[in-house]
Design an enzyme around this catalytic site. Structure first.
Site, PDB file in Angstrom:
ATOM      1  N   GLY A 153       0.816  -1.221   0.000  1.00  0.00           N
ATOM      2  CA  GLY A 153       0.000   0.000   0.000  1.00  0.00           C
ATOM      3  C   GLY A 153       0.848   1.268   0.000  1.00  0.00           C
ATOM      4  O   GLY A 153       0.383   2.313  -0.463  1.00  0.00           O
ATOM      5  N   GLU A 156       1.609   1.861  -3.534  1.00  0.00           N
ATOM      6  CA  GLU A 156       0.343   2.271  -4.169  1.00  0.00           C
ATOM      7  C   GLU A 156       0.002   3.724  -3.809  1.00  0.00           C
ATOM      8  O   GLU A 156      -0.458   4.487  -4.648  1.00  0.00           O
ATOM      9  CB  GLU A 156      -0.777   1.325  -3.736  1.00  0.00           C
ATOM     10  CG  GLU A 156      -0.566  -0.084  -4.279  1.00  0.00           C
ATOM     11  CD  GLU A 156      -1.527  -1.099  -3.681  1.00  0.00           C
ATOM     12  OE1 GLU A 156      -1.665  -1.148  -2.440  1.00  0.00           O
ATOM     13  OE2 GLU A 156      -2.143  -1.846  -4.451  1.00  0.00           O
TER      14      GLU A 156
END
Ligand code: HSC
Length: 302
Positions: A153, A156
């Site tokens: 994440g 991301e």
């Protein structure tokens, strides 16, 4: 509440009165601090610090601040981040946002400890991590200054930003596959658009980490810098962007982002319409007049 504290913090006397008299019932995630030495006002939520920086104090700096867990993106951190983006987006003085990390990580991914015991039903019906999209929806430009690990994440989150600078020590990767899941916030979708299928597959299927130099080579970050230069250079870029018309910067960001979502023909049509629409702004008139009159433009964001 953050807005109220921001106003009060301009005046330390009023602020301290307010803080002591409202200490019961105050949102404990938001603690305002006045930094007298620098004149900067820094706000500390539980997991995120915010500060107005740059010579004109028009850059919104957001620092992920959960160093003990390598800034793992727990629910609380993502809520704080989302609130910080809201705050800077509403603030008319702020031109550009920067997101960076505290300690040796930008962010080591979603919080595995928080996710470990969740069931399918809970993640589907509970709107699990629904506020993860906030950064990618920000209308103002967002720069990621990647200081360390940007994994899962974290990688991301970096790709949700518009521009990424990385420290030479940063490490990237989508290691979700190693813990029995897949990237859930754009890892499989955004890397392929930047680096192509072979690289995207290699990254997502192996879970291998890669260096800042490799990230730059594949176009995931636009510059790699010595650690002590990372933030100053990100601020310099944010200030350069901040000198332009805010309204036109927002339109330009929208046009570039459209390329992700659509065909070339549709994108070119969209770009042309946005280009035409800049002729409705005073700033377009000012920019072109300033060029012809050989002077710097004085944009009014109109
Ligand atoms: C709308 C839809 C939204 C979808 C959202 C989706 C998601 C996303 O795609 C899924 C993920 O990111 S999955 C995640 C993908 N990411 C990964 O798989 C990376 C996982 N992390 C690692 O592999 C290693 O920590 C590093 C190699 C980063 C550093 O190694 P090192 O230098 O030896 O350091 P260390 O000793 O290991 O860590 C220090 C402390 O930090 C703790 N902590 C760290 N990361 C954490 C995390 N993500 N979580 C929790 N905690 C984490 C660690 O437990 C330890 O705490 P302790 O209380 O002292 O035990």
């Amino acid at each position: 509440m953050a807005g109220v504290i921001r106003k009060l913090a301009q005046n330390p006397v009023t602020f301290s009165k307010f803080f002591t008299s409202h200490s019961v019932g105050i949102n404990t995630n938001v603690i305002a601090q006045r930094l007298f030495s620098t004149g900067a006002i820094q706000f500390q939520r539980e997991f995120v610090l915010t500060e107005k920086t740059g010579s004109k104090k028009n850059i919104g700096l957001i620092t992920l601040n959960r160093p003990k867990a390598l800034n793992a993106l727990c629910d609380g951190l993502m809520k704080d981040l989302s609130d910080a983006v809201d705050e800077f987006e509403k603030d008319r003085e702020i031109a550009t946002l920067i997101i960076t990390g505290q300690g040796k990580a930008f962010a080591a991914g979603a919080d595995i400890k928080e996710m470990q015991s969740l069931t399918f039903a809970e993640v589907v019906t509970g709107g699990f991590l629904s506020h993860w999209l906030r950064v990618s929806q920000c209308r103002k430009p967002v720069i990621a200054a990647v200081n360390g690990y940007a994994l899962g994440g974290g990688c991301e989150l970096m790709m949700m930003c518009d521009i990424a600078y990385a420290s030479e020590t940063a490490k990237f990767g989508q290691p979700e596959i190693l813990i029995g899941t897949i990237p859930g916030a754009g890892g499989t979708q955004r890397i392929i658009k930047i680096a192509g299928k072979s690289k995207a597959m290699e990254i997502c299927l192996s879970g291998n980490q890669f260096s800042a130099a490799e990230a730059e080579k594949m176009g995931l970050v636009s510059k790699v810098l010595p650690p002590d230069q990372l933030l100053p250079e990100a601020i310099k870029l944010a200030e350069k962007i901040g000198n332009n018309s805010k309204i036109v910067v927002g339109l330009c960001k929208e046009a570039v982002n459209r390329a992700y979502e659509t065909t070339l023909t549709e994108g070119l049509n969209f770009e042309r319409r946005i280009f035409h629409s800049t002729f409705a702004t005073e700033d377009r008139q000012e920019g072109m007049s300033a060029f012809i009159e050989k002077r710097p433009p004085n944009f009014q964001d109109k």
